[in-house]
Design a protein around this motif. Sequence first.
Motif: not given
Length: 151
Positions: A71-83, A88-96, A107-114
Amino acid sequence: MKHFVVLLAVLCVCGAVRFGQLCSGNPLNIRRTSDSWGHGHHGASRGSREHQGLDIRCRDGATVYAPFDVTLHGKVTVYTNASKAAINSGVNLRGQGLCFKLFYVRPDSASGSVRKGRRLGVMMPMQTVYPGITSHVHVQMCDQSDPTPYF
Ligand code: ZN
């Protein structure tokens, strides 16, 4: 007098859960070892701090898959550095029973399940930010423990 035993069983499934394929072109989840930017293992040096994830090889633009039903639980902002905006993107996941993050994935989506093996998103253009690095998805547990036993 009757003797009661209260058994509080904490089931550790850490030996059982395994990540399935994360990235197209890397069916065995081959890890990033060492390159001019550093090492990919958990605890590797990153200057004054330690690498908190495990890096799995993934070419820029490759398809990133769900390693098991998630299940998807929102996007992650990896860096604060504009360069580093290009990756600068990722995703929070849960499973198993695991809570974890994937970095450098759009990510194609930031919520729901895959479902396991279905597309989560795309590997971002890491070479544009870190030329010559072994492009990779960074897997980081929410509690910052070592993800290596799951691979
Ligand atoms: Zn990493």
